[in-house]
Every structure is written in C-alpha cells, then in structure tokens.
Motif scaffolding. Structure first.
Motif, short mmCIF file in Angstrom:
data_model
loop_
_atom_site.label_atom_id
_atom_site.label_comp_id
_atom_site.label_asym_id
_atom_site.label_seq_id
_atom_site.Cartn_x
_atom_site.Cartn_y
_atom_site.Cartn_z
N CYS A 255 -21.35 -2.45 49.27
CA CYS A 255 -21.72 -2.69 47.87
C CYS A 255 -21.84 -4.17 47.56
CB CYS A 255 -20.71 -2.04 46.94
SG CYS A 255 -19.09 -2.84 46.93
N ARG B 41 -25.64 -10.61 47.99
CA ARG B 41 -25.13 -9.25 47.76
C ARG B 41 -23.86 -9.27 46.93
NH1 ARG B 41 -23.48 -6.22 51.71
NH2 ARG B 41 -23.26 -7.81 53.33
N TYR C 235 -23.09 -11.61 44.73
CA TYR C 235 -23.49 -11.99 43.38
C TYR C 235 -24.00 -10.77 42.60
CZ TYR C 235 -26.48 -13.97 39.72
OH TYR C 235 -27.08 -14.26 38.53
N GLN C 236 -24.85 -9.97 43.22
CA GLN C 236 -25.40 -8.80 42.55
C GLN C 236 -24.29 -7.80 42.19
OE1 GLN C 236 -28.37 -8.50 41.38
NE2 GLN C 236 -29.21 -10.34 42.36
N TYR C 237 -23.31 -7.65 43.08
CA TYR C 237 -22.21 -6.74 42.81
C TYR C 237 -21.34 -7.26 41.66
CZ TYR C 237 -17.81 -4.22 43.42
OH TYR C 237 -16.68 -3.48 43.19
N ILE D 235 -22.14 -9.24 39.14
CA ILE D 235 -22.81 -9.14 37.85
C ILE D 235 -22.77 -7.70 37.34
CG2 ILE D 235 -25.01 -9.39 36.65
CD1 ILE D 235 -23.53 -11.99 37.44
N LYS D 236 -22.92 -6.76 38.24
CA LYS D 236 -22.96 -5.35 37.85
C LYS D 236 -21.59 -4.78 37.54
CE LYS D 236 -24.30 -0.81 39.67
NZ LYS D 236 -24.85 -0.08 40.86
N GLU D 237 -20.58 -5.16 38.30
CA GLU D 237 -19.29 -4.48 38.22
C GLU D 237 -18.15 -5.30 37.63
OE1 GLU D 237 -18.92 -1.36 38.85
OE2 GLU D 237 -20.88 -0.98 39.74
N TRP E 181 -18.58 -8.71 35.75
CA TRP E 181 -18.88 -9.63 34.66
C TRP E 181 -18.42 -9.08 33.31
CZ3 TRP E 181 -19.65 -14.32 33.15
CH2 TRP E 181 -20.33 -14.61 31.97
N ARG F 126 -15.29 -4.13 27.63
CA ARG F 126 -16.55 -4.26 28.35
C ARG F 126 -17.68 -4.16 27.34
NH1 ARG F 126 -18.24 -1.49 34.09
NH2 ARG F 126 -20.21 -2.59 34.31
N GLN G 296 -28.11 -19.04 38.56
CA GLN G 296 -26.89 -18.23 38.50
C GLN G 296 -25.75 -19.02 37.86
OE1 GLN G 296 -28.98 -18.38 41.00
NE2 GLN G 296 -29.11 -16.46 42.16
N TYR H 142 -24.10 -17.72 34.43
CA TYR H 142 -22.78 -17.08 34.52
C TYR H 142 -21.64 -18.04 34.84
CZ TYR H 142 -25.53 -12.80 34.61
OH TYR H 142 -26.39 -11.79 34.30
#
Length: 468
Positions: free
Chosen positions: A103, A156, A158-160, A162-164, A166, A178, A211, A215
């Motif tokens: 992930c 990978r 970074y993408q995780y 931001i999704k889970e 942040w 949230r 990025q 963030y």
C-alpha cells in the motif's frame, strides 16, 4: 567483582567517554543484531512508562530509529572505510524498502506497540524512514541498486500518506477528527514537524516542491503561529491534550526538524525559533536533592494564558534524551555565548557523566515510578553514540571487538542482568522477563526457559551497579 554506586558525582564527560565507551556501544549493536540491517531492542517508552511490548514477547526492530542508526553506520564508514559499516548502512536502507507494504506505508512502525505487521502507526514513525532513505540517497557511498528503488518508494509512500494519514487526529482533543480543523497530519507538534521535515528533504533531494508547498509549508506555518508556538516561553503546545506543552525530551525531535527545515529552506525565522526554544531549555534546569542538575520532565502552563509557565513536572524523566538536548544547548551557546548558561550546561553534562554505566550505556529513564525504566538496557538508537563520537572529536577510531562486562544493575526492587546475549529483569529477586538478544521473539515471561541455552550465565557478574 566491582561494585559501583550511581550517580557517581564528580565525574566529567571526558573521563567516562573514551574509545572504550564507543567500542562497548557498538559491541552491544553486534550482540543484538538480528539481520543484515536489523538491530533488535527492547521497545520501551520511558517518558510515558509503556512496557507492554515485553508481555508480547517482542524485542525486534521498529522502523523509526533506523534514521539515527544509519547515520552512525555511515559516519563509521566515512571515517574508517571499514566495509562492514558500509554493508550495515546498505542493509539498513535495503531493509527499510523491505518493510514497505504494497500500500505504500511501512510495517513495524508503532514503536512501543510492536510487533505490528500492518501499517498502523503515526506520522513520526511513518516519516523518519523517509528521512533515512533521503539521507542514504545523498550518501556518496550508497549502493546504486538500492538507490534506484528509493524514488518509487518515496512516491508510493506519499500517495498512501495523503490518502490515509493526512489530517487525521491521533489524540485528544482531536482524536478521530477527519479532517483536522487546520493543516496538519495528526495535531501533535513533534510528529507533524517530522512529517514536514521529511517532505522538505524530499523536495531538496528529489525536487518534490509541490508536495512540500501543499502538505509541508502550511503545516509548518500553522505550528509556528501563536496557535501552537508560545514565543514568550519558547514552548510548543503538544496538541493531544488540554493545557499540555510538549515534554522536554521531545524538543530533541523538534529542534532537529527546525534545523533540518532551516538547512533546506534557508528561512531565517526557523533559526530564530530554534534559538528561542533552545535558549528556553535552560528554564527547565533544576537542582535535584542529590545536588545534581537535571532537565525537568515538562512545563505546566497557565490554563488561561498558555504563554505563562507557573510550574514544572520533575518525575519520569526520559534520560536518554539528554545527549541530544545537551548538543542543541551547546550549539546555541556557541552562537550566543553566556557564562551563566554555560556553567549551567556544564553542570548538566556532569549529571550525564554521573550516570554512564560500566558497559558504556546510560539509563533510559530516571525518577520513574517503575524502576524497570532505570535498570533495563537496550541498544542505543544512535543519539548517545553520536554524542560519544562528538566528545571524542578527531580521536575516535574504528571500534574494535570487545567483551561487554556481565552486569547486575539494581534499583529499588528491580534488577537488570546481562551477560553476552542473555538478559533478565528481576522483580523482588524473581525473574519477571528474560531474553536471548538475537531472536526477535526471544523474550520469556516468568520462569520460562530461553529459546536456546539457559539463564545460568546470568548468575555471574563482572560489575554490580546500584542506582540510588
């Protein structure tokens, strides 16, 4: 057999920090090495008094300390050119990549709550390995095949994140928020500054400016605002409790991140905040009943006006944070000389010297209600070793193989015993926990036998240590 009572007053750092001290600390790494880039440990949290990992029988890795350990491995190779240290640094970088889940997050990223084989954790655990990978990528001796895998791992992750992760609050008053009602990763100062520092380093190393600006910088700006940063007293609100300033030991992390961010961005306000916070660390100094100088556990701020300190907490001090805090305080005085503060800092250095044990280690914690955190021992994460190297200056050499003395260390009704790869914690004379260092699940509870051999070696001690 030698008996030593601690603290040993009157000692100076240059008397107890020698080449042998460095030899002993690196020998302990060797005794606890559990893989090519893995140093096992007891994942105890002396500041919060968390020792439940012992009951889960786990004494293996946790990923966030690899950054400081890898710095030591690189520093050793840079000086000595001994290939074993380059191999260790390569192994650590390779193992971080191995611990990245499909992930994008990392397993074994929960510190005192290990073992975790999913991607549970919090920003400080998730982003320190990113800092480690960035630093390794810039190292002139890095292995090209490992370097080639890092940019994709960064993306990978970074993408995780931001999704889970942040803007998900991790503690009161923002637990389970949230999104958070402000730009942040979890709402805790030291954690969110680590995330920000990692993004800044990714910008520097890989050109990931967007990025950081999306963030990272907004988070930094918020934490440096008067919502979290109290300029008058040089303290930050922690963020996961009411009227809860960051505890003193966490300024090690905060100051490291402020320095990193300053080096990357060149923003003068970061140097000003660094100096203000470090200068106010001297406010936390106090003289204990034993006549030695200590740093208080943390400040108690006014509920109505958090820019005022009306008291200090003195219990449960995370003593293993002292080397890094002393380093920051000395750096501050190097730029802003002050005779009175220098004298105070020299007294604090004397306190550190008073607690250097015969095997080169220092206590994890002191003044803790649970004696376990004062007697128990675990391989250094790298900050104490780095401090030892700094004190030795140009005089330290490639650590030589050395036998670590067998230790019986007593404090109140607890005893720590270690001889080679066997260790035990006794309470009231009965074995409470034991272990074999090379095995991640090698902890025993009560009278259980070790995974190999027996605990008979622990009946012998070269040095008996008694902590008052």
């Amino acid at each position: 057999m030698t008996t030593i009572h601690y603290p040993v007053k009157g000692r100076k750092l240059n008397e107890v920090i020698t080449q042998e001290t460095l030899d002993l600390l690196l020998a302990q790494w060797s005794e606890w090495q559990q893989g090519p880039g893995v140093i096992g440990r007891l994942n105890l949290h002396s500041c919060w008094g968390t020792a439940s990992v012992l009951d889960r029988k786990y004494q293996g890795e946790t990923i966030q300390i690899v950054a400081t350990q890898m710095r030591i491995a690189r520093r050793l190779y840079d000086r000595t050119k001994n290939p074993k240290w380059r191999m260790l640094a390569n192994g650590m970088a390779s193992h971080i990549l191995y611990l990245q889940d499909d992930c994008g997050g990392f397993i074994h990223s929960s510190a005192e709550f290990e073992p975790t084989f999913d991607t549970r954790g919090c920003p400080i655990h998730f982003f320190f390995p990113i800092i480690a990978l960035c630093e390794y990528y810039e190292w002139e001796y890095a292995d090209a095949s490992i370097k080639a895998l890092i940019p994709d791992a960064i993306e990978r992750h970074y993408q995780y994140m931001i999704k889970e992760i942040w803007q998900i609050g991790c503690g009161n008053p923002y637990k389970n928020y949230r999104p958070l009602p402000f730009p942040g990763w979890c709402g805790v100062t030291n954690q969110d500054l680590v995330a920000t520092g990692a993004l800044a380093l990714c910008m520097k190393v890989f050109g990931r400016k967007e990025q950081y600006e999306t963030y990272g910088k907004p988070v930094l700006d918020y934490y440096l605002s008067d919502e979290y940063y109290y300029e008058q007293i040089g303290l930050f609100e922690r963020g996961d409790g009411q009227n809860f300033a960051e505890r003193t030991v966490y300024y090690d992390i905060i100051l490291e991140m402020l320095e990193l961010l300053y080096q990357v961005t060149g923003e003068q306000r970061l140097r000003e905040v660094y100096d203000n916070v470090t200068g106010h660390l001297f406010d936390a100094l106090f003289v204990g009943e034993d006549g030695l100088t200590y740093l208080a556990r943390g400040a108690i701020t006014d509920r109505e006006d958090k820019s005022k300190v009306y008291g200090w907490e003195y219990g449960a001090i995370a003593f293993n944070g002292y080397p890094s805090l002393i380093t920051h305080m000395q750096h501050y005085l190097d730029r802003h000389p002050n005779d009175q503060k220098q004298a105070q800092l020299e007294s604090l250095k004397d306190t550190l010297a008073a607690y250097v044990f015969a095997d080169g280690t220092i206590p994890m914690g002191i003044f803790n209600p649970n004696p376990l955190f004062t007697v128990a021992e675990t391989p250094d994460s790298g900050s104490w070793i780095s401090f030892v190297m700094d004190v030795l200056g140009e005089d330290w050499q490639d650590p030589r193989p050395i036998k670590i003395p067998a230790i019986h260390r007593h404090h109140k009704n607890f005893t720590w015993k270690q001889n080679g790869r066997y260790w035990a914690i006794e309470e009231d004379g009965a074995r409470k926990y034991g272990g074999f260092t090379r095995y991640v699940a090698g902890i025993t509870v009560g009278d259980e036998l070790p995974i190999v051999g027996n605990f008979d070696l622990l009946s012998h001690a070269d040095v008996t240590e008694i902590i008052q």
